[in-house]
Enzyme design. Structure first.
Site, PDB file in Angstrom:
ATOM      1  N   HIS A   1      -6.715   0.074  -2.081  1.00 15.17           N
ATOM      2  CA  HIS A   1      -6.602  -0.898  -2.675  1.00 15.17           C
ATOM      3  C   HIS A   1      -4.811  -1.170  -2.866  1.00 15.17           C
ATOM      4  O   HIS A   1      -4.017  -0.234  -2.802  1.00 15.17           O
ATOM      5  CB  HIS A   1      -6.902  -1.128  -4.205  1.00 15.17           C
TER       6      HIS A   1
ATOM      7  N   LYS B   1      -3.327  -5.569  -9.903  1.00 14.03           N
ATOM      8  CA  LYS B   1      -1.891  -5.051  -9.118  1.00 14.03           C
ATOM      9  C   LYS B   1      -0.801  -5.186 -10.164  1.00 14.03           C
ATOM     10  O   LYS B   1      -1.072  -5.761 -11.312  1.00 14.03           O
ATOM     11  CB  LYS B   1      -1.691  -5.968  -7.981  1.00 14.03           C
TER      12      LYS B   1
ATOM     13  N   TYR C   1       0.806  -1.008   0.016  1.00 10.32           N
ATOM     14  CA  TYR C   1      -0.110  -0.017   0.006  1.00 10.32           C
ATOM     15  C   TYR C   1       0.913   1.092  -0.049  1.00 10.32           C
ATOM     16  O   TYR C   1       1.701   1.376   0.843  1.00 10.32           O
ATOM     17  CB  TYR C   1      -0.849  -0.094   1.207  1.00 10.32           C
TER      18      TYR C   1
END
Length: 386
Positions: free
Chosen positions: A316, A347, A305
């Site tokens: 997210h 991601k 993060y």
């Protein structure tokens, strides 16, 4: 009437108006004397496949052969010819001009590594005028790919059914914007594979996103926080965490070690040399103001993060991080699985290459049980559509 090529050594020579027809207009080969050009085997095969050459003489007195004979002969004579031909043809069909990435072809001076097979220029530009868009390394799905120095290349993986998957590999670290300084004076108990801080301040979890509270619906315990061993070792190495007790942990090297050394020793007991590497990467991410948390659910070492203000308003995670050694070699199947999974959960897949491991850090003096501290090379890999 299409011209005929003549194989000489590892190059195919074509005369007549070949320079104007193939090199000047379409970026094939390299010029020789007059209008003659030399083609690599892959370039010659592509022109033969398209019908732009009528045939190729394999010897001084041989009759010209067609695509099938030349392809088989080249596959026997040249390393990975078949997969390189497939990638070359695919990129040509996509509108790119390419050159072999070796001297004396035009792309030889533009190749960043000996592992690169071709350089593809900006779409529509020739080797004379164009900038390199993609340095292409071609591999079959059963080959291995060294992680070191992969950054800056485009990996073209040809699977067993001749489908091609492209990956872009780039260097660059992970930089966050989490403004949090952990408090000093934390005290914990070292268990078999974690550390419990019984009276942790609320913001250690809420703002720093360290650990996980020991809670439940009927819980009458407040402030208890479970830390992973990498979290605890990092806090202890910074002098912020001490141990009041240990469960199942004796002396370190025959003496009572400090908190950091005892946690590191336990980490090595339960995880081996990977613990040193993961801890080195964890510390580097925290130093860059990013928050690393376990990536177990995604098959990775960490998820990260970049900007945490409170856990109640958690964004997210942006990256999945796998920690590997500097001599790690990917199998294309492994790489594809990691990148596909990361993309599926929105991601970026990042590999952290670090040499720390084996129970002895590289640069921490004589104290073999000190927390590791090592350089980390970051490698980001993503799917690419040229």
């Amino acid at each position: 009437m299409q011209p005929t090529g003549h194989l000489r050594g590892d190059a195919v020579r074509v005369g007549g108006d070949a320079r104007q027809r193939f090199y000047d207009a379409r970026g094939y080969g390299r010029p020789l004397d007059g209008n003659e050009i030399a083609l690599s085997r892959v370039e010659a095969a592509h022109l033969l496949f398209r019908g732009d050459l009528s045939g190729i003489e394999l010897g001084e007195s041989s009759d010209p052969v067609g695509f099938e004979r030349f392809f088989v002969a080249s596959a026997a004579a040249a390393d990975r010819f078949a997969v390189r031909f497939l990638v070359y043809s695919d990129l040509r069909d996509r509108g790119f001009y390419l050159s072999p990435a070796r001297e004396p072809w035009p792309g030889g001076s533009d190749a960043p590594s000996d592992a690169v097979d071709f350089v593809a220029y900006e779409r529509g530009e020739t080797p004379d005028t164009g900038n390199v868009k993609y340095p292409i390394q071609v591999v079959g799905e059963r080959e291995s790919v060294a992680a070191a120095d992969l950054a800056g290349r485009t990996l073209a993986v040809v699977d067993e059914e001749s489908d091609i998957t492209y990956f872009a590999a780039e260097s660059g670290g992970i930089e966050g914007a989490t403004d949090y300084e952990p408090p000093a004076g934390l005290t914990g108990v070292l268990l078999a594979d974690r550390v419990v801080v019984w009276d942790a301040p609320e913001d250690l979890y809420e703002r720093g996103f360290y650990g996980r509270p020991l809670t439940g619906r009927a819980a009458d315990v407040e402030g208890a926080l479970q830390l992973s061993l990498v979290e605890a070792a990092s806090l202890a190495a910074d002098g912020r965490l001490s141990l009041s007790a240990s469960v199942g942990v004796g002396d370190v090297d025959g003496k009572t070690g400090d908190a950091a050394a005892r946690i590191v020793a336990r980490g090595r007991d339960v995880e081996g040399e990977r613990f040193d590497r993961r801890l080195a990467v964890y510390k580097r991410l925290r130093a860059a103001d990013a928050v690393p948390k376990t990536g177990f659910k995604f098959g990775a070492d960490f998820r990260t993060y970049l900007d945490v203000e409170t856990v109640e308003d958690l964004p997210h995670s942006e990256h999945l991080v796998r920690v590997v050694g500097p001599d790690h070699e990917f199998s294309p199947r492994e790489l594809s699985l990691d990148v596909r999974l990361a993309g599926g959960v929105r991601k970026e897949m990042v590999f952290a290459l670090t040499a720390v491991g084996g129970g002895r850090p590289d640069n921490d003096g004589d104290d073999g049980d000190a927390p590791p501290n090592a350089d980390v090379e970051w490698l980001s890999v993503d799917r690419l559509t040229p």
